[in-house]
Enzyme design. Structure first.
Site, mmCIF file in Angstrom:
data_model
loop_
_atom_site.group_PDB
_atom_site.id
_atom_site.type_symbol
_atom_site.label_atom_id
_atom_site.label_comp_id
_atom_site.label_asym_id
_atom_site.label_seq_id
_atom_site.Cartn_x
_atom_site.Cartn_y
_atom_site.Cartn_z
ATOM 1 N N HIS A 1 -16.789 -23.637 -22.918
ATOM 2 C CA HIS A 1 -17.365 -23.855 -24.243
ATOM 3 C C HIS A 1 -18.863 -24.123 -24.135
ATOM 4 C CE1 HIS A 1 -13.737 -23.833 -26.611
ATOM 5 N NE2 HIS A 1 -13.159 -24.749 -25.847
ATOM 6 N N CYS B 1 -19.484 -18.500 -25.719
ATOM 7 C CA CYS B 1 -19.803 -17.993 -27.057
ATOM 8 C C CYS B 1 -21.310 -17.975 -27.288
ATOM 9 C CB CYS B 1 -19.118 -18.841 -28.125
ATOM 10 S SG CYS B 1 -17.334 -18.649 -28.093
ATOM 11 N N ARG C 1 -20.818 -12.947 -27.032
ATOM 12 C CA ARG C 1 -20.631 -13.688 -25.787
ATOM 13 C C ARG C 1 -21.910 -13.592 -24.962
ATOM 14 N NH1 ARG C 1 -17.251 -14.799 -28.665
ATOM 15 N NH2 ARG C 1 -14.988 -14.762 -28.379
#
Length: 192
Positions: free
Chosen positions: A83, A151, A160
């Site tokens: 993340h 992300c 991405r």
């Protein structure tokens, strides 16, 4: 061991460039390694766990290893996901990485030093970036590579951000710590 297979590192540790030891792929949600990124903080240790399930790995354990991709030190592509803004945000500073920067993976038995070779921004469906040969899913791998994905842009999952790296050397844990973690300049490539 041949002179080509080793190069002396600071502190007497021997960098190796011969084939590295490779772990068997562990069960999902098993933490099997750590990742250190000297550009971000050489003392920060990011756990690497098997799988990329959000609920079982990424949201709870940090960095996830894509099942079926190479393991650290193995010929092919070690694909790691994390993340950027939530759940510990292990890849929050990913855009700061520069060509030549070290990405250091540690398992129980070995250190693996990868060097950043490039970055890209792709769509979420562009999974060929984690192929054994990124961008060429039909090619047979001949090099030990690593790809980090997260992300992009920050606070969005529209695209991405991808970082590619190649194995530079490895070192048995028993032989000491890679110079990239003990000498701040050694872990940095361009843009230091």
């Amino acid at each position: 061991m041949t002179a080509r297979a080793t190069a002396r590192a600071a502190g007497g540790a021997t960098r190796r460039r011969d084939p590295a030891p490779v772990l068997a792929e562990p069960a999902e949600a098993t933490t099997f390694a750590t990742l250190r990124v000297p550009r971000w903080d050489p003392d920060a240790v990011l756990p690497v766990s098997q799988g990329t399930s959000r609920s079982r790995v990424l949201d709870r354990l940090g960095v996830g290893h894509d099942a079926g991709t190479a393991m650290p030190g193995e010929v092919g592509n070690v694909a790691l996901a994390g993340h950027r803004v939530t759940y510990g945000r292990p890849f929050h500073r990913i855009e700061e990485l520069a060509l030549g920067d070290a990405l250091v993976v540690q398992t129980a038995d070995a250190w693996y030093v990868y060097r950043v070779t490039g970055t890209a921004v792709v769509g979420p469906a562009d999974v060929e970036v984690v192929a054994p040969v990124p961008g060429d899913p039909d090619a047979a791998p001949t090099r030990a590579l690593m790809t980090l994905t997260t992300c992009h842009p920050t606070y969005s999952a529209r695209e991405r951000y991808v970082v590619h790296a190649e194995l530079d050397s490895w070192l048995p844990v028993a032989d000491g710590v890679p110079v990239e973690l003990t000498d701040p300049a050694a872990g940095l490539g361009g843009g230091a």
